[in-house]
Write an enzyme that holds these catalytic residues in place. Structure first.
Site, PDB file in Angstrom:
ATOM      1  CG  HIS A  74      -1.894  -1.148   1.222  1.00  0.00           C
ATOM      2  ND1 HIS A  74      -2.708  -1.532   0.172  1.00  0.00           N
ATOM      3  CD2 HIS A  74      -2.126  -2.050   2.216  1.00  0.00           C
ATOM      4  CE1 HIS A  74      -3.392  -2.601   0.509  1.00  0.00           C
ATOM      5  NE2 HIS A  74      -3.059  -2.948   1.739  1.00  0.00           N
ATOM      6  CG  ASP A  83      -4.858  -6.479   0.426  1.00  0.00           C
ATOM      7  OD1 ASP A  83      -4.704  -7.414   1.223  1.00  0.00           O
ATOM      8  OD2 ASP A  83      -4.912  -5.309   0.794  1.00  0.00           O
TER       9      ASP A  83
END
Length: 349
Positions: free
Chosen positions: A167, A218
């Protein structure tokens, strides 16, 4: 089922973070790596390669004890985590699976233990960590440690090309420049970051600074790599109000960077995909479909990336063998049947 769907969309390898090492009461499994073994078995059935990443999770948040609902994935000490890592390594013997190691995030492990874990951890494995995903995490880290998450990481660990930082959404100018210079890889997960309202990574500036990156699915809210690429590009256009995010051939840059940095994050050392002796993994697109049939060779890759969905995929090859062909997975029926049965059983509990 998930892994079979990933292969159908063109992924040939998955880096699997896994957390569940205890039963519902928090008691460790007899074999700590039991869940990892199940994931490797699932990957083998689905025909996808896997890099197993056991996760060190110790705290509920910065300086806080874990909550009862977290008891299934807590390793209380560094030694507990290293035991998990070692049992995971042993479980992978006689399989083709690869191994990496991970501290979930700065909020999930005591800061001093993060330093020790990285310093004493295996020097030959890729290292993964979530960082600066949400604004609250940045604020909490600043209040607890006096530093922002990426700032703390850069100041306290030797961030280098072994690092894969998931991220990295909220960075200031200094953090962005230092991260790009470090050689670390940022793992972008656009569909998940959008789904969770995390924010937008400063991709355009990062690329201009020479930063490395790859994609991940993810939470698996999205499984199309082409959609992930488009989201990376389009959200930069939206925040910059400019139509060109990347200089030159954007499609070639996006795909080539993902392949190189993504394989490195997985621990894959082979770089020449077409060299005799290396495994041949590929997603095959139907060149006779509309737009593709009429585009130029120069624009073919861009046409695939910006206009294609899974309906144009002929199939996916792993190790030179068809795993998915004409939208049909070679184990699709048995996987779907088992998935439906398991879902029904869970709903009835």
């Amino acid at each position: 089922m998930l892994y079979a769907e990933m292969v159908r969309h063109g992924y040939t390898q998955v880096a699997e973070f896994h957390y569940l090492h205890h039963d519902k009461d928090g008691k460790p499994y007899a074999h700590l790596a039991e869940m990892g073994m199940r994931m490797v078995a699932a990957a083998q059935m689905a025909g996808i390669k896997i890099t197993l990443i056991p996760v060190f999770y110790q705290k509920g948040s910065f300086g806080q004890q874990p909550q009862p609902r977290q008891r299934r994935f807590i390793s209380k000490t560094i030694d507990d985590y290293f035991k998990l890592l070692e049992e995971s390594k042993s479980a992978l013997k006689n399989t083709s699976a690869l191994l990496a190691f991970s501290i979930h995030s700065l909020r999930a492990v005591a800061l001093e233990d993060i330093k020790t874990t990285y310093q004493q951890g295996p020097a030959d494995l890729p290292f993964h960590l979530h960082v600066a995903e949400q604004k609250k995490e940045v604020q909490d880290c600043l209040a607890y440690s006096g530093k922002r998450p990426m700032q703390w990481l850069l100041d306290n660990l030797n961030v280098n090309d072994r690092f894969n930082l998931v991220h990295a959404t909220h960075l200031d100018d200094t953090e962005l420049a230092s991260l790009a210079k470090s050689g670390a890889t940022v793992v972008l997960c656009p569909s998940t970051e959008g789904n969770l309202g995390d924010g937008i990574f400063r991709m355009k500036e990062y690329v201009r600074l020479g930063g490395r990156w790859c994609i991940g699915t993810d939470s698996h809210i999205g499984l199309s790599p082409m959609e992930e690429f488009r989201m990376i590009d389009y959200r930069q256009r939206l925040v910059s109000n400019q139509r060109n995010t990347f200089e030159g051939d954007a499609a070639a840059y996006l795909i080539n960077e993902e392949i190189e940095s993504g394989r490195k994050a997985m621990g894959v050392t082979a770089s020449n995909h077409f060299e005799i002796g290396n495994p041949f993994d590929a997603v095959i697109y139907n060149a006779q479909t509309h737009l593709l049939a009429d585009t130029t060779e120069k624009n073919r890759l861009a046409t695939i990336l910006y206009t294609s969905d899974s309906s144009r995929i002929v199939g996916t090859l792993v190790n030179g063998k068809w795993v998915v062909k004409d939208q049909h997975h070679n184990q699709g029926h048995s996987i779907k049947t088992a998935f439906s049965r398991a879902t029904r059983e869970l709903k009835n509990r």
